[in-house]
Motif scaffolding. Structure first.
Motif, mmCIF file in Angstrom:
data_model
loop_
_atom_site.group_PDB
_atom_site.id
_atom_site.type_symbol
_atom_site.label_atom_id
_atom_site.label_comp_id
_atom_site.label_asym_id
_atom_site.label_seq_id
_atom_site.Cartn_x
_atom_site.Cartn_y
_atom_site.Cartn_z
ATOM 1 N N SER A 56 31.926 84.738 30.502
ATOM 2 C CA SER A 56 32.335 83.602 31.371
ATOM 3 C C SER A 56 33.478 82.793 30.550
ATOM 4 O O SER A 56 34.538 82.450 31.172
ATOM 5 C CB SER A 56 30.932 83.013 31.649
ATOM 6 O OG SER A 56 31.505 81.686 32.160
ATOM 7 N N VAL A 57 33.417 82.574 29.296
ATOM 8 C CA VAL A 57 34.366 81.913 28.670
ATOM 9 C C VAL A 57 35.742 82.598 28.540
ATOM 10 O O VAL A 57 36.788 82.037 28.792
ATOM 11 C CB VAL A 57 34.009 81.606 27.048
ATOM 12 C CG1 VAL A 57 35.008 80.854 26.260
ATOM 13 C CG2 VAL A 57 32.824 80.607 27.087
ATOM 14 N N ILE A 58 35.661 83.905 28.278
ATOM 15 C CA ILE A 58 36.854 84.554 28.049
ATOM 16 C C ILE A 58 37.548 84.534 29.568
ATOM 17 O O ILE A 58 38.830 84.542 29.536
ATOM 18 C CB ILE A 58 36.531 86.131 27.716
ATOM 19 C CG1 ILE A 58 35.807 86.134 26.290
ATOM 20 C CG2 ILE A 58 37.836 87.043 27.900
ATOM 21 C CD1 ILE A 58 35.307 87.453 25.736
ATOM 22 N N HIS A 59 36.652 84.722 30.744
ATOM 23 C CA HIS A 59 37.355 84.734 31.924
ATOM 24 C C HIS A 59 37.916 83.618 32.136
ATOM 25 O O HIS A 59 39.072 83.633 32.828
ATOM 26 C CB HIS A 59 36.022 84.767 32.951
ATOM 27 C CG HIS A 59 36.384 85.091 34.408
ATOM 28 N ND1 HIS A 59 36.627 86.653 34.500
ATOM 29 C CD2 HIS A 59 36.307 84.535 35.521
ATOM 30 C CE1 HIS A 59 36.917 86.707 35.935
ATOM 31 N NE2 HIS A 59 36.662 85.584 36.492
ATOM 32 N N SER A 60 37.550 82.345 31.938
ATOM 33 C CA SER A 60 38.166 80.975 32.442
ATOM 34 C C SER A 60 39.234 80.977 31.321
ATOM 35 O O SER A 60 39.976 79.973 31.530
ATOM 36 C CB SER A 60 36.920 80.006 32.101
ATOM 37 O OG SER A 60 36.834 79.482 30.826
ATOM 38 N N MET A 61 39.246 81.636 30.152
ATOM 39 C CA MET A 61 40.250 81.156 28.975
ATOM 40 C C MET A 61 41.258 82.103 29.280
ATOM 41 O O MET A 61 42.325 82.486 28.306
ATOM 42 C CB MET A 61 40.006 81.166 27.578
ATOM 43 C CG MET A 61 38.987 80.047 27.505
ATOM 44 S SD MET A 61 39.655 78.246 27.619
ATOM 45 C CE MET A 61 40.916 78.358 26.325
ATOM 46 N N HIS A 62 41.536 83.061 30.241
ATOM 47 C CA HIS A 62 42.349 83.988 30.648
ATOM 48 C C HIS A 62 42.535 85.163 29.548
ATOM 49 O O HIS A 62 43.744 85.240 28.916
ATOM 50 C CB HIS A 62 43.657 83.672 31.031
ATOM 51 C CG HIS A 62 43.544 82.627 32.057
ATOM 52 N ND1 HIS A 62 43.527 83.087 33.462
ATOM 53 C CD2 HIS A 62 43.469 81.405 32.369
ATOM 54 C CE1 HIS A 62 43.441 82.280 34.149
ATOM 55 N NE2 HIS A 62 43.487 80.957 33.764
ATOM 56 N N GLU A 63 41.424 85.806 29.032
ATOM 57 C CA GLU A 63 41.349 86.863 28.194
ATOM 58 C C GLU A 63 41.690 86.452 26.613
ATOM 59 O O GLU A 63 41.894 87.082 26.079
ATOM 60 C CB GLU A 63 42.490 87.856 28.529
ATOM 61 C CG GLU A 63 42.200 88.570 30.036
ATOM 62 C CD GLU A 63 40.987 89.089 30.403
ATOM 63 O OE1 GLU A 63 40.303 89.911 29.514
ATOM 64 O OE2 GLU A 63 40.390 88.782 31.418
ATOM 65 N N GLU A 64 41.560 84.926 26.501
ATOM 66 C CA GLU A 64 41.988 84.531 25.050
ATOM 67 C C GLU A 64 40.604 84.975 24.425
ATOM 68 O O GLU A 64 39.322 84.491 25.227
ATOM 69 C CB GLU A 64 42.053 83.106 25.293
ATOM 70 C CG GLU A 64 42.026 82.604 23.726
ATOM 71 C CD GLU A 64 43.235 82.960 22.710
ATOM 72 O OE1 GLU A 64 44.227 82.956 23.107
ATOM 73 O OE2 GLU A 64 42.674 83.936 21.713
ATOM 74 N N GLU A 105 48.474 75.329 28.919
ATOM 75 C CA GLU A 105 48.546 76.589 29.948
ATOM 76 C C GLU A 105 47.442 76.901 30.303
ATOM 77 O O GLU A 105 47.021 77.608 31.644
ATOM 78 C CB GLU A 105 49.651 77.733 29.581
ATOM 79 C CG GLU A 105 48.925 78.412 28.535
ATOM 80 C CD GLU A 105 49.060 78.201 27.262
ATOM 81 O OE1 GLU A 105 49.585 76.996 26.846
ATOM 82 O OE2 GLU A 105 48.641 78.857 26.236
ATOM 83 N N HIS A 106 46.348 76.808 29.831
ATOM 84 C CA HIS A 106 44.935 77.049 29.935
ATOM 85 C C HIS A 106 44.233 76.081 30.966
ATOM 86 O O HIS A 106 44.472 74.801 30.355
ATOM 87 C CB HIS A 106 44.201 77.393 28.799
ATOM 88 C CG HIS A 106 44.740 78.740 28.018
ATOM 89 N ND1 HIS A 106 44.369 79.657 28.575
ATOM 90 C CD2 HIS A 106 45.006 78.655 26.660
ATOM 91 C CE1 HIS A 106 44.667 80.813 27.493
ATOM 92 N NE2 HIS A 106 45.182 80.079 26.608
ATOM 93 N N HIS A 107 43.711 76.406 31.901
ATOM 94 C CA HIS A 107 43.047 75.442 32.511
ATOM 95 C C HIS A 107 41.340 75.909 32.758
ATOM 96 O O HIS A 107 41.056 76.337 33.580
ATOM 97 C CB HIS A 107 43.293 75.049 33.929
ATOM 98 C CG HIS A 107 44.858 74.974 33.945
ATOM 99 N ND1 HIS A 107 45.178 73.513 33.626
ATOM 100 C CD2 HIS A 107 46.089 75.451 34.154
ATOM 101 C CE1 HIS A 107 46.583 73.306 33.646
ATOM 102 N NE2 HIS A 107 47.007 74.456 33.801
ATOM 103 N N PRO A 108 40.665 75.804 31.752
ATOM 104 C CA PRO A 108 39.216 76.187 31.753
ATOM 105 C C PRO A 108 38.461 75.955 33.043
ATOM 106 O O PRO A 108 38.569 74.499 33.434
ATOM 107 C CB PRO A 108 38.503 75.917 30.450
ATOM 108 C CG PRO A 108 39.726 75.082 29.530
ATOM 109 C CD PRO A 108 40.786 74.968 30.551
ATOM 110 N N HIS A 109 37.814 76.536 33.530
ATOM 111 C CA HIS A 109 36.853 76.231 34.470
ATOM 112 C C HIS A 109 35.692 76.807 34.593
ATOM 113 O O HIS A 109 35.469 78.212 34.018
ATOM 114 C CB HIS A 109 37.703 76.720 35.984
ATOM 115 C CG HIS A 109 38.059 77.983 36.044
ATOM 116 N ND1 HIS A 109 37.335 79.109 36.401
ATOM 117 C CD2 HIS A 109 39.264 78.683 35.579
ATOM 118 C CE1 HIS A 109 37.748 80.138 36.193
ATOM 119 N NE2 HIS A 109 38.918 80.136 35.686
ATOM 120 N N GLU A 110 34.560 76.392 35.360
ATOM 121 C CA GLU A 110 33.314 77.007 35.286
ATOM 122 C C GLU A 110 33.356 78.414 36.307
ATOM 123 O O GLU A 110 34.079 78.446 37.154
ATOM 124 C CB GLU A 110 32.484 76.049 35.786
ATOM 125 C CG GLU A 110 30.776 76.543 35.827
ATOM 126 C CD GLU A 110 30.590 77.273 34.678
ATOM 127 O OE1 GLU A 110 30.704 78.154 34.142
ATOM 128 O OE2 GLU A 110 29.508 76.318 34.004
#
Lengths: 503, 645
Positions: free
Chosen positions: B358-366, B452-457
């Motif tokens: 879920s974290v990786i998903h919201s951080m765009h593969e980071e 550039e990252h916009h973390p989201h649930e």
């Protein structure tokens, strides 16, 4: 021979009666509706189904029919047992499938005016084969073989579309009459030695020391040569490639499966009833030591499969390649016989069932492709796997199965043959058999190479089979895969059918 | 329902076939997802009903064999395609289908928009199918079928994004590594199976185990069988020395890591050891080997986890470490404790992986945790559930991990010795530390990611499975409360599994008794250690990062060693891979293969070709010639018969 014997005997040959009735029915239909031949295949199919009903009913029935002498009332010309019934079922299933093949085949469609004869002759073949697998008297053996041969001679050259059709037919006749002459010669010697044509009687008489062993061996070799011709065992196999290539593909398929099955059924019954002194508890047969049975059959088997496989290697024509491959398969089957045990017979039955599915399947695909492509040459198959994925994958399954690789049914067939050999401690023979399979891998996979790996020079044709054709292919592909994983039903059936009436 | 247990296998198979064959025509992700997860959900329901039916039976009758068909009947080998439903297999199947179902649902959200969506679900279903065969099989052959099947699926799924880069190589290289290393283990397993068949003339569980319990078989034989089986287990369950593939397996999509490389497949080795408990129990030396290997794996993997920066890598080492615990338990003879840990671990580790996903998903593969920070603000649900799982794995009192880990540590002391306990407890400390290092760096502290990252649930389809697993991670342990807490009822979980290990228990020597006081004392100690570790990790990585930097600077050598995973990959590379490569290239390839083997093969080929050309010419097409050959054949046979008369 009294009346009650005849009535009892008639009850035992219901399937044969059904086949004869269908033959006549088709003949009459052909005469009545000679303008419109569309109905004939349906009538034929109906006849086969009726026969099938009687065959299935016959499972479990045992008995001797048509006793020749009242003193030997127990032993007749016809013996009905599960072994024979298994082969009849096999013959019948392949006949039904070949009937469907015929309705798709362009070759057969071009000969509509003679369609009636075609089916009549097929029924003639079936009748011959049915009698072959249950015959226990030389008279009937010879007659039934002739019935089968004569019908197939005509069918082999039936289409008359090309020169090679007639060539096939003529060669078949020449070769067939030579071998049948030899066989007849052998039979007459045996009759001279024993005074009987009944296998059961012969069995009891040849135990006596007065019989001249050399003369008997001579006669036996001649008779077995005749049967070897039918199963195309080397060195009696030469007709096979020429006839298979020249015949209409439906008839080739039928000959390669049903005719061979009948030949094997006859050969096994002939040896078991005529020359087995007894069957041991562990399933091995005690054969009358006229000569070294095992060695002869083993040599024949090895010769047959090696010749078949080696000759198949460089064939470009797929029909011819499959002809050689069917010779090789006869070799594997002979290995099962060479064990001379019930286990070996079970292996043969399993192998035949599987062989029927995969060999007919391979012929069917070759036929469907040939109808569109107008060619059976492997070079014309380049790139076909991509343009016609359904046929490509199906052919791949059949060829892999013919090689004997898991998870296909072909693997199971070979597995049981080789495990019967291992059980009989015939390790060297088993190894030769396995090595032969390796050689066969080459020419089967070569077809796949052409279909999938070779870049086609011209854009390959797209072949889309019709719905009913697809269904027929699936009817063969699915069991080949299914029985490769779940094979206990065939194994059980085969094990229940190994017992031959007799000694 | 027990008699319909084969449905748990058939549903995933059907799902695989439908999605595999028609998937690219269905195209609609929703339908594919529903078919895929629905199949596993139905399997779970069947397992659940079977479980309750089993509970309703008297304890000694809780072993049902569902025979589907007789499969192989060749010579002395009789193999039925049959399933064995007993407490052990039903617990495993509940875990696999239950957790599997949640992960399938989660994957609908996670894999959204992937071009291989249908392929992914087909593979996942195929995996469940194979895994259920592994668990339910009533003989070694069916187990092996599943064993190889899950290996195949693992390979396919690690390499799912076969066109992507992974670390220094590519994803397909990681998949290949997993496959090759697993093959080494499988080889051991096969040898074990052969030896079992040689010794007991059967591969059926019931026969083999009954004979193992009563036959006079030497301990050496048992030791060899157990050793070979254990080699198989080290491959599949990533233990020393074959653990190297698991960290690389993280190249696969995160739901795969959660399902296959954390919750289910990697525990297959533990299951197998547990299933063959009687064989291991008869080989005390190998039992010690199992315990020591498990312990060392737990310890070293945890130490490597301390310094990793890739969120999935931390979890991967944590998985290896936890698997080590399970083998420790099995090695000291506490088989039910190992299965208990399999269960709780499936809950919290699946949750950790899914949370990480879920974290990786919201951080765009980071995936670098040094580039996260303060994510709790953006993804509260992920944060809370992740925290619960972290507490569970750290052994926080009352959470599921606490009970199972405590059970293992106590057994390590009671049935093993103090050193086992001490190293186990130290590992627990490290576990708590690296888990909260991870939590702190990810969810607390300053935001260390760019604008550039916009973390989201994540969407509900992903967070709901997280929540369910969160609940299970908390309460999952209560069915296995140790006897000292639950009083008279004893440990229910252990009680349920007991019939499976009866024969094994009888064979094992039990050492002296231990008091409740000792148990409480050791428990209190390990809890105190864990809490301290959690506190320090929190403080260091949220507020005083400089401590971490100073420490790592001070112990630069140790840090580098840990960061590079003790250079195990390099050592294997230098000691095994390179020599094999060199020998392969210089000798095996250029001389043995090119000259000798190719020479023989090509020579045979040419020989066959030549002889085939000769034989082919026999077919002249002239009928008279054929007849002559036939006559000659007959004459030769006759001649030979006359000679032999």
């Amino acid at each position: 021979m009294d009346v009650s014997n005849i009535i009892e005997s008639l009850k035992l040959i219901k399937p044969e009666i059904a086949v004869s009735a269908s033959l006549i029915l088709v003949l009459i239909f052909d005469l009545i509706f000679h303008k419109d031949k569309k109905l004939i295949p349906y009538v034929a199919l109906l006849g086969l189904f009726a026969t099938g009903y009687f065959v299935i009913h016959q499972f479990g029935t045992t008995g001797f029919g048509f006793a020749t002498k009242s003193t030997f009332k127990a032993f007749g010309m016809v013996t009905v047992d599960s072994f024979g019934t298994f082969f009849k079922l096999l013959i019948l299933i392949s006949a039904v499938l070949v009937l469907f093949f015929s309705s798709f085949s362009d070759e057969i469609k071009k000969t509509t005016d003679r369609l009636g004869e075609y089916y009549v002759l097929i029924f003639g073949m079936i009748l011959g084969m049915f009698l072959m697998v249950s015959a226990t008297d030389f008279l009937l053996i010879y007659l039934s073989m002739e019935l089968l041969s004569l019908s197939s001679y005509v069918l082999a050259g039936f289409t008359k579309l090309r020169d090679r059709n007639s060539e096939a037919s003529l060669k078949y006749v020449i070769y067939g009459s030579v071998s049948s002459g030899l066989m007849l010669f052998g039979i007459s010697i045996i009759y001279g030695l024993t005074g009987s044509t009944n296998l059961y009687v012969i069995n009891s008489l040849i135990q006596s020391p007065q019989i001249n062993v050399l003369a008997l061996s001579f006669a036996l070799i001649l008779v077995m040569a005749g049967m070897g011709f039918k199963i195309s065992a080397a060195p009696f196999h030469f007709w096979t490639p020429d006839v298979y290539e020249g015949s209409p593909i439906t008839i080739t398929a039928f000959l390669s499966v049903a005719s061979k099955a009948a030949g094997f059924g006859l050969l096994i019954r002939f040896i078991k009833t005529g020359f087995a002194a007894m069957t041991l508890n562990n399933g091995y047969w005690m054969l009358n030591p006229i000569f070294d049975w095992k060695l002869i059959i083993v040599i024949l088997a090895i010769l047959t499969m090696t010749l078949g496989n080696f000759s198949a290697l460089w064939q470009n024509n797929l029909k011819r390649m499959l002809a050689y491959s069917s010779i090789a398969h006869a070799g594997y089957l002979l290995l099962g016989l060479a064990v001379f045990s019930n286990q070996g017979i079970a292996a043969i039955l399993i192998y035949f069932f599987v062989y029927m599915l995969m060999n007919l399947g391979a012929f069917l695909i070759v036929m469907l492709i040939a109808d569109k492509l107008g060619s059976e040459d492997v070079d014309d198959y380049d790139g076909l796997g991509y343009t016609s994925p359904f046929l490509g994958i199906s052919l791949a399954v059949f060829l892999v199965s013919l090689t004997g690789l898991p998870p296909t049914a072909g693997f199971i067939g070979k597995l049981y043959i080789f495990s019967a050999l291992i059980d009989a401690k015939m390790f060297v023979v088993a190894v030769i058999g396995v090595l032969n399979s390796v050689v066969s891998l080459y020419y089967y996979i070569r077809v796949l190479k052409h279909m999938y790996l070779v870049k086609p020079k011209i854009q390959p044709v797209e072949i889309i089979p019709g719905l009913s054709q697809k269904f027929l292919v699936l009817l063969l592909v699915v069991p080949v895969l299914f029985f490769g994983i779940y094979f206990s039903p065939i194994v059980e059936l085969a094990k229940n059918c190994v017992v031959l009436l007799g000694f | 329902m027990v008699n319909y247990i084969y449905l748990t296998v058939l549903f995933p198979l059907a799902g695989f076939l439908i999605n595999g064959i028609f998937g690219n025509r269905i195209k609609n992700e929703k339908i594919i997802g529903i078919i895929g997860s629905g199949a596993v959900g139905l399997s779970f329901l069947v397992s659940l009903f079977s479980f309750f039916q089993l509970l309703g039976m008297p304890a000694e009758e809780r072993s049902v064999i569902v025979n589907l068909f007789s499969w192989l009947n060749i010579g002395a080998l009789h193999i039925n395609f049959g399933y064995l439903v007993d407490p052990l297999s039903i617990v495993m199947s509940l875990i696999v289908t239950g957790v599997g179902f949640l992960i399938h649902v989660y994957a609908i959200g996670y894999m959204h928009g992937d071009k291989g969506f249908f392929r992914f679900f087909a593979y996942l279903n195929l995996f469940i199918f194979a895994m259920m065969n592994l668990i339910l099989g009533d003989n070694f052959v069916v187990l092996f079928l599943g064993w190889e099947g899950v290996g195949l699926c693992s390979y396919l799924l690690i390499g799912f994004w076969y066109d992507r880069k992974f670390e220094k190589g590519t994803v397909s290289q990681a998949a290949k590594k997993a496959f090759v290393v697993n093959r080494i283990g499988d080889f051991g397993f096969l040898l074990g199976m052969f030896l079992i068949f040689m010794t007991f003339d059967s591969l059926n569980f019931q026969d083999v185990f009954a004979k193992a319990a009563s036959f006079p078989v030497s301990e050496t034989t048992f030791s060899f069988i157990a050793l070979f089986l254990f080699i198989g287990a080290t491959g599949k369950s990533a233990q020393i020395p074959l653990f190297v593939w698991l960290p690389d397996a993280m190249a696969g999509p995160t739901p795969v890591s959660a399902l296959i490389h954390a919750a289910t497949m990697v525990t297959a080795g533990v299951y197998m050891v547990s299933r063959t408990a009687i064989i291991f129990a008869s080989a005390p030396v190998i039992m010690t080997v199992v315990a020591v290997v498990g312990l060392l794996t737990a310890f070293f993997a945890a130490s490597m986890g301390l310094v990793q920066n890739d969120i999935k890598k931390v979890l991967a080492y944590s998985t290896v470490s936890q698997l080590g615990y399970m083998f420790l338990a099995a090695g000291v003879g506490a088989f039910s404790a190992s299965i208990f840990h399999v269960m709780t671990h499936a809950f919290f580790k699946a949750l950790l992986f899914l949370g990480a996903g879920s974290v990786i998903h919201s951080m765009h593969e980071e995936q670098n945790i040094q580039h996260y920070g303060n994510l709790k603000k953006y993804m509260p649900r992920t944060y809370i559930t992740f925290l619960l799982a972290a507490l569970a794995i750290s052994g926080f009192p009352g959470f599921s991990g606490f009970f199972s880990k405590d059970e293992i540590l106590w057994n390590a002391f009671a049935k093993g010795n103090f050193v086992f306990w001490l190293i186990g407890a130290l590992t627990a400390v490290m576990t708590a530390f690296y888990m909260f290092r991870l939590v702190s760096l990810t969810f607390f502290g300053k935001e260390r990611f760019g604008h550039e990252h916009h973390p989201h649930e994540s969407p509900a389809v992903m967070t709901v499975p997280l929540m369910i697993l969160g609940v299970l991670s908390v309460i999952g342990g209560y069915i296995g409360i140790p006897a000292i807490f639950s009083g008279e009822n004893g440990n229910k979980f252990e009680e349920f599994l007991k019939p499976v290990y009866e024969n094994a228990e009888r064979k094992m020597v039990t050492y002296g008794t231990h008091t409740h006081f000792e148990e409480i004392l050791l428990m209190a100690l390990s809890v105190a250690f864990a809490l301290t570790a959690i506190y320090f990790a929190y403080v260091i990585y949220t507020r005083r990062q400089e401590i971490a930097e100073k420490t790592s600077a001070k112990f630069k050598g140790l840090y580098t060693v840990l960061f590079n995973k003790y250079y195990i990959d390099e050592i294997y590379e230098a000691s095994v891979v390179k020599p094999i490569q060199t020998v392969s290239e210089k000798f095996l390839w250029k001389i043995a293969d090119n000259k000798i083997i190719d020479g023989v093969v090509n020579g045979t080929g040419i020989l066959i070709e030549k002889s085939s050309n000769v034989i082919r010419k026999l077919q002249t097409g002239i009928a008279q010639f054929y007849a002559v050959v036939m006559m000659v054949g007959i004459a030769v046979v006759l001649f030979w018969i006359i000679l032999s008369l």
